[in-house]
Motif scaffolding. Structure first.
Motif, PDB file in Angstrom:
ATOM      1  N   SER A 123       0.838  -1.194   0.000  1.00 27.65           N
ATOM      2  CA  SER A 123       0.000   0.000   0.000  1.00 27.65           C
ATOM      3  C   SER A 123       0.876   1.248   0.000  1.00 27.65           C
ATOM      4  N   VAL A 124       0.399   2.251  -0.706  1.00 27.47           N
ATOM      5  CA  VAL A 124       1.070   3.553  -0.752  1.00 27.47           C
ATOM      6  C   VAL A 124       0.037   4.619  -0.437  1.00 27.47           C
ATOM      7  N   THR A 125       0.398   5.567   0.465  1.00 33.77           N
ATOM      8  CA  THR A 125      -0.516   6.633   0.870  1.00 33.77           C
ATOM      9  C   THR A 125       0.031   7.962   0.395  1.00 33.77           C
ATOM     10  N   MET A 126      -0.844   8.786  -0.159  1.00 32.88           N
ATOM     11  CA  MET A 126      -0.468  10.121  -0.607  1.00 32.88           C
ATOM     12  C   MET A 126      -1.605  11.089  -0.317  1.00 32.88           C
ATOM     13  N   GLU A 127      -1.230  12.349  -0.149  1.00 35.19           N
ATOM     14  CA  GLU A 127      -2.232  13.379   0.141  1.00 35.19           C
ATOM     15  C   GLU A 127      -2.608  14.087  -1.147  1.00 35.19           C
ATOM     16  N   LEU A 128      -3.919  14.242  -1.358  1.00 27.51           N
ATOM     17  CA  LEU A 128      -4.418  14.854  -2.589  1.00 27.51           C
ATOM     18  C   LEU A 128      -5.071  16.194  -2.289  1.00 27.51           C
ATOM     19  N   PRO A 129      -4.729  17.232  -3.027  1.00 27.45           N
ATOM     20  CA  PRO A 129      -5.429  18.513  -2.854  1.00 27.45           C
ATOM     21  C   PRO A 129      -6.905  18.347  -3.217  1.00 27.45           C
ATOM     22  N   GLU A 130      -7.734  19.128  -2.556  1.00 31.99           N
ATOM     23  CA  GLU A 130      -9.157  19.072  -2.893  1.00 31.99           C
ATOM     24  C   GLU A 130      -9.350  19.492  -4.347  1.00 31.99           C
ATOM     25  N   GLY A 131     -10.197  18.737  -5.040  1.00 36.35           N
ATOM     26  CA  GLY A 131     -10.424  19.006  -6.455  1.00 36.35           C
ATOM     27  C   GLY A 131      -9.527  18.208  -7.374  1.00 36.35           C
ATOM     28  N   SER A 132      -8.679  17.341  -6.819  1.00 37.16           N
ATOM     29  CA  SER A 132      -7.859  16.466  -7.665  1.00 37.16           C
ATOM     30  C   SER A 132      -8.757  15.406  -8.308  1.00 37.16           C
ATOM     31  N   VAL A 133      -8.354  14.952  -9.477  1.00 37.82           N
ATOM     32  CA  VAL A 133      -9.091  13.910 -10.176  1.00 37.82           C
ATOM     33  C   VAL A 133      -8.241  12.637 -10.166  1.00 37.82           C
ATOM     34  N   LEU A 134      -8.830  11.582  -9.658  1.00 39.15           N
ATOM     35  CA  LEU A 134      -8.188  10.275  -9.624  1.00 39.15           C
ATOM     36  C   LEU A 134      -8.813   9.430 -10.737  1.00 39.15           C
ATOM     37  N   ALA A 135      -7.988   8.939 -11.683  1.00 40.43           N
ATOM     38  CA  ALA A 135      -8.479   8.171 -12.826  1.00 40.43           C
ATOM     39  C   ALA A 135      -8.005   6.730 -12.710  1.00 40.43           C
ATOM     40  N   LEU A 136      -8.957   5.808 -12.631  1.00 35.81           N
ATOM     41  CA  LEU A 136      -8.683   4.377 -12.632  1.00 35.81           C
ATOM     42  C   LEU A 136      -9.249   3.799 -13.929  1.00 35.81           C
ATOM     43  N   TYR A 137      -8.559   2.836 -14.531  1.00 38.22           N
ATOM     44  CA  TYR A 137      -8.961   2.340 -15.843  1.00 38.22           C
ATOM     45  C   TYR A 137      -8.441   0.924 -16.022  1.00 38.22           C
ATOM     46  N   THR A 138      -8.933   0.251 -17.069  1.00 38.70           N
ATOM     47  CA  THR A 138      -8.439  -1.085 -17.421  1.00 38.70           C
ATOM     48  C   THR A 138      -7.566  -0.987 -18.666  1.00 38.70           C
ATOM     49  N   ASP A 139      -6.846  -2.071 -18.972  1.00 34.79           N
ATOM     50  CA  ASP A 139      -5.868  -2.026 -20.066  1.00 34.79           C
ATOM     51  C   ASP A 139      -6.517  -1.872 -21.434  1.00 34.79           C
ATOM     52  N   GLY A 140      -7.823  -2.183 -21.556  1.00 33.97           N
ATOM     53  CA  GLY A 140      -8.483  -1.987 -22.841  1.00 33.97           C
ATOM     54  C   GLY A 140      -8.495  -0.548 -23.298  1.00 33.97           C
ATOM     55  N   LEU A 141      -8.248   0.385 -22.348  1.00 30.52           N
ATOM     56  CA  LEU A 141      -8.261   1.800 -22.683  1.00 30.52           C
ATOM     57  C   LEU A 141      -6.915   2.269 -23.235  1.00 30.52           C
ATOM     58  N   ILE A 142      -5.864   1.509 -22.997  1.00 23.89           N
ATOM     59  CA  ILE A 142      -4.530   1.980 -23.386  1.00 23.89           C
ATOM     60  C   ILE A 142      -3.797   1.002 -24.305  1.00 23.89           C
ATOM     61  N   GLU A 143      -4.280  -0.231 -24.413  1.00 25.31           N
ATOM     62  CA  GLU A 143      -3.559  -1.223 -25.192  1.00 25.31           C
ATOM     63  C   GLU A 143      -4.182  -1.391 -26.574  1.00 25.31           C
ATOM     64  N   ALA A 144      -3.336  -1.615 -27.557  1.00 26.65           N
ATOM     65  CA  ALA A 144      -3.754  -1.926 -28.924  1.00 26.65           C
ATOM     66  C   ALA A 144      -2.685  -2.823 -29.525  1.00 26.65           C
ATOM     67  N   ARG A 145      -3.107  -3.751 -30.394  1.00 32.02           N
ATOM     68  CA  ARG A 145      -2.161  -4.714 -30.949  1.00 32.02           C
ATOM     69  C   ARG A 145      -1.080  -4.050 -31.787  1.00 32.02           C
ATOM     70  N   ASP A 146      -1.429  -2.974 -32.438  1.00 31.53           N
ATOM     71  CA  ASP A 146      -0.476  -2.349 -33.351  1.00 31.53           C
ATOM     72  C   ASP A 146       0.235  -1.153 -32.734  1.00 31.53           C
ATOM     73  N   GLN A 147       0.120  -0.967 -31.397  1.00 33.12           N
ATOM     74  CA  GLN A 147       0.743   0.168 -30.744  1.00 33.12           C
ATOM     75  C   GLN A 147       1.423  -0.278 -29.461  1.00 33.12           C
ATOM     76  N   ASP A 148       2.487   0.444 -29.112  1.00 30.56           N
ATOM     77  CA  ASP A 148       3.139   0.215 -27.831  1.00 30.56           C
ATOM     78  C   ASP A 148       2.269   0.788 -26.724  1.00 30.56           C
ATOM     79  N   ILE A 149       2.368   0.179 -25.525  1.00 33.25           N
ATOM     80  CA  ILE A 149       1.508   0.635 -24.431  1.00 33.25           C
ATOM     81  C   ILE A 149       1.819   2.066 -24.036  1.00 33.25           C
ATOM     82  N   ASP A 150       3.060   2.514 -24.246  1.00 31.12           N
ATOM     83  CA  ASP A 150       3.397   3.904 -23.911  1.00 31.12           C
ATOM     84  C   ASP A 150       2.600   4.885 -24.762  1.00 31.12           C
ATOM     85  N   VAL A 151       2.307   4.488 -26.006  1.00 27.19           N
ATOM     86  CA  VAL A 151       1.485   5.353 -26.868  1.00 27.19           C
ATOM     87  C   VAL A 151       0.100   5.513 -26.270  1.00 27.19           C
ATOM     88  N   GLY A 152      -0.472   4.402 -25.769  1.00 23.99           N
ATOM     89  CA  GLY A 152      -1.782   4.468 -25.133  1.00 23.99           C
ATOM     90  C   GLY A 152      -1.766   5.285 -23.859  1.00 23.99           C
TER      91      GLY A 152
END
Length: 814
Positions: free
Chosen positions: A613-642
């Motif tokens: 576990s890692v704990t960090m303090e977030l300023p009010e109004g910060s946006v936390l984005a959680l996602y799955t690999d289908g949003l960033i992965e593609a067969r013809d692209q490197d994951i860094d591109v996604g």
């Protein structure tokens, strides 16, 4: 010699000789030498009588000669002499040769008993020879003789009939004059080679358009052999022609169906498969092709059973495939996806009720036909020039999937039985892929419905955060996956944010996702740290996979990945841990984006429990984005591109969360992802000092009264005086228990959000247990009373102690 009179016969590998009007042999073939042993130099110029065995046969031969001079041919069985003296029984045929400016010549052909026996053994002659002799003229074999200049000198009746050109129009003509074309020129080249070399040309294939066949080409195979005189000089060529159209079309049909196997059913999409059928049929088979499917089929539902012969209900149909050689020339009657009208009395309903195809070689579009019920269709057929029609049912396992219609407009040749056979085989080949696609669509719909039922539909972040999300299922080819997300309210106004991904697609993946989501809910309400929760979840995945006893961890299937985060709006701290999942993205209120260096952990199901576990303090109004690999992965692209694409889409400060979700989804390289894609956004809020109050006390009984007084005073400031009495009892019980069973210091905290939360912390490790005291018990009533006064209560362990929390409704129950 003996033999019945008859018509001309076609000879198969016959020995052939030519005899002039005086009975002298003037032509001798290699087949004749093989049969009788005489080379051409020994017999050409000699009387044919040397081949006869007796005086009686010579007398009969004279009679036959007179019969032939009268214009009639002769065939039958005869005995002739081999060069070595043996007598050979042969089937003999004598026919007069015709020509321009030539004296009378006779063509004599013979087949020995060995050839007859071979025919009988192979099944080609399964009857007595006299009977077979009468039936041989019906065999599709023609014989034609040409001189050294390749002019036609004679042809048998079979070839005259099949060739479609009378003999009088062929005599004296070369093949290129009879039927000009590249094939005729190639055949003449082959005949010249036979004349020059004496080597027969066997089974030379060519195509010829014959008048009798309405312009349809026929495939023929011809074998040429040279006719020679006594000195071995060429007298001409003999050609034996066999119609191999049916064999050729059978081979073509097999090739077409083989090609169709590769092109039809390339996807598990019902509409696409139907379109592939229409596209393949045009222009290969038809000028216009449509595929109508029962309306339930594209939805994945069970197809209807065959329509009954006595007025069964006609199922609703929808056009799924459409192809035409003249695209855009005329508007189709029904476009793809539109409902199709089926006339109650028509070939369509006849096909549906009988299950048999309909062939209309010459379509009658005039009045007084079934088209009177459908004038719009009749008008369109006339305008489109449809003159021939085939309707083929698409059925599988006793159910009707739809009907396929094939029409000819530009091609003047009408459909025939061979075309119908090909259409039926083509549709039959497509029926199974169509049904597989229907069943897959059904399974996908069930999986998608199950997944949507299991995913949250009205998740809220409460006082801790504003949330928004998007879930994009995989395309129909890959199937629904096991992605999930969750927003779980926790005690103390906290929330848990969860995103996970089960490996695989289909109902099994969705069912596993439901199990894991339920488990996460249960573990989350135990107030475990993110790392502890993932460790328990890892054990569950191992048990679900049945791999508890696997010795080699490399053989254990990876079940799922997950990211779990807990945000506290009072401290503005977020604690996160991940199990092989992509890291979250954090966007500060000014638009700065970071991917925190969060330990990756191992995917769930390995049983290693390497989570941190890692704990960090977030300023009010910060946006936390959680996602799955289908949003960033593609067969013809490197994951860094996604990752870069996602970061660029998220870096939009001040944008409403729902709009921000849409921006991220629109940035995807394709609208039909190969894997599920899930995005969960949370914009953090905080509970300031005006909504919280906390105090610290030593572990002494005297502090209980002070704690009650401080809590009551703060409730009055918040306008919650109606909760003072119940809160005094709760605070008194919790602080007393902390003094008696815990250790100092003791902290009391009140929070006003959706509920009124009271928390009491001490450094003890022993958790209280709710009991139902009897009337004679002196202890145990305090916690039972707390449970009765509160909405909910529980225990949360901290690194250095425990915390008892109690929630009350802000407004009293009605």
């Amino acid at each position: 010699m003996n033999g019945p009179e008859g018509t001309s016969l076609e000879m198969i590998d016959a020995a052939i000789a030519m005899i002039d009007a005086e009975g002298t042999i003037v032509g001798w073939t290699q087949a004749a030498q093989r049969l009788l042993g005489y080379p051409a130099r020994d017999v050409v110029g000699c009387s044919a009588a040397i081949l006869l065995t007796s005086a009686e046969d010579r007398a009969k031969a004279a009679t036959v000669a007179e019969q032939c001079r009268a214009g009639a041919g002769w065939y039958g069985l005869a005995e002739i002499r081999h060069r070595d003296g043996r007598k050979l029984t042969v089937r003999l045929r004598v026919e007069r040769l015709s020509g321009q400016g030539r004296e009378a010549l006779w063509l004599v052909s013979a087949i020995g008993r060995t050839a007859i026996a071979s025919l009988a053994t192979s099944g080609s002659l399964a009857m007595p020879i006299p009977v077979a002799v009468h039936l041989l003229p019906s065999l599709p074999i023609g014989v034609v003789l040409r001189d050294t200049e390749l002019r036609c000198t004679w042809l048998n009746a079979t070839w005259e009939l099949d060739g479609g050109i009378p003999v009088r129009q062929r005599l004296g003509l070369r093949l290129t004059e009879e039927a000009p074309g590249s094939d005729s020129e190639a055949l003449e080249v082959a005949m010249r080679q036979v004349l020059e070399t004496g080597t027969p040309a066997i089974d030379v294939e060519y195509r010829m358009s014959l008048p009798k066949k309405l312009g349809r080409e026929r495939a023929l195979a011809v074998s040429y052999s040279r006719l020679e005189d006594a000195d071995g000089h060429a007298l001409g060529v003999c050609g034996i022609v066999v119609d191999v159209t049916s064999y050729q079309r059978a081979h073509e049909r097999i090739a077409i169906l083989s090609q169709a196997t590769c092109r039809i059913g390339s996807t598990l999409d019902v509409m696409q498969t139907a379109q592939e059928v229409a596209d393949f049929a045009v222009p290969l088979l038809a000028d216009h092709a449509t595929v109508e499917l029962a309306e339930s089929v594209p939805l994945g539902e069970a197809p209807p059973h065959r329509v009954g012969p006595t007025g069964g209900c006609i199922p609703a149909f929808r056009r799924a495939g459409l192809a035409a050689i003249r695209s855009g020339a005329t508007e189709p009657l029904f476009a793809r996806g539109e409902p199709v009208f089926v006339p109650p009395i028509s070939p369509y309903t006849a096909v549906l009720s009988s299950g048999r195809s309909h062939l209309d070689p010459v379509l009658d579009t005039s009045s007084g036909t079934w088209l009177d019920q459908d004038p719009v269709r009749a008008k369109w057929l006339r305008e489109d020039g449809t003159h021939s029609l085939m309707i083929v049912p698409i059925h599988v396992r006793g159910s009707v999937l739809g009907i396929a219609t094939f029409a000819r407009t530009k091609d003047p040749v009408p459909f025939d039985a061979d075309d119908l056979l090909l259409a039926e085989e083509l549709v039959g080949l497509a029926a199974l892929p169509l049904d597989n696609a229907r069943q897959y669509e059904r399974e996908r719909c069930v999986a998608l419905a199950l997944q949507r039922h299991l995913l949250p539909d009205r998740a809220t972040g409460g006082p801790a955060a504003e949330v928004a999300w998007r879930y994009l299922p995989a395309d129909s080819h890959h199937g629904v996956g096991g992605d999930w997300f969750d927003v779980i309210p926790l005690s103390g106004a906290r929330i848990a944010l969860v995103v996970g991904d089960v490996v695989g697609h289909g109902i099994n993946a969705v069912a596993t996702m439901g199990q894991l989501r339920t488990a996460v809910h249960t573990l989350a309400h135990m107030d475990l740290s993110p790392a502890e929760l993932l460790a328990h979840l890892d054990e569950l995945v191992v048990r679900l996979g049945g791999d508890d006893d696997a010795e080699d961890l490399a053989t254990v299937g990876i079940g799922a990945t997950c990211l779990y985060a807990v945000y506290d709006p009072v401290t503005r701290r977020c604690t996160m841990a991940r199990a092989g999942h992509p890291p979250p993205a954090i966007i500060d209120p000014h638009g700065g984006l970071t991917f925190p260096d969060l330990p990756a952990g191992t995917p769930l199901g390995l049983g290693l429990a390497l989570f941190e576990s890692v704990t960090m303090e977030l300023p009010e109004g910060s946006v936390l984005a959680l996602y799955t690999d289908g949003l960033i992965e593609a067969r013809d692209q490197d994951i860094d591109v996604g990752m870069d694409r996602l970061g660029a889409a998220l870096a939009c400060p001040g944008l409403p969360l729902d709009d921000l979700c849409s921006t991220v989804v629109d940035a995807l390289p394709t609208q039909a992802p190969g894997d599920d894609a899930t995005l969960l956004l949370a914009r953090t809020r905080s509970l300031g000092p005006d909504r919280t109050a906390s105090w610290e006390f030593p572990a002494h009984p005297a502090v209980v009264g002070r704690a009650r007084a401080l809590a009551t005073r703060r409730l009055a400031e918040w306008g919650l005086g109606h909760l003072a009495e119940s809160t005094e009892l709760i605070v008194s019980e919790l602080v007393t228990n902390a003094v008696r069973h815990g250790a100092g210091p003791i902290r009391l905290r009140l929070m006003r959000h959706q509920f009124l939360t009271c928390e009491v912390y001490d450094t003890g490790c022993r958790s209280p247990r709710l009991r139902h005291p009897r009337t004679t018990d002196e202890n145990g009533r305090g916690l039972f009373l707390v449970a009765q006064l509160s909405r909910n209560w529980g225990t949360r362990h901290t690194p250095d102690g425990k915390l008892i929390w109690v929630e009350q409704q802000l407004t009293p129950h009605a």
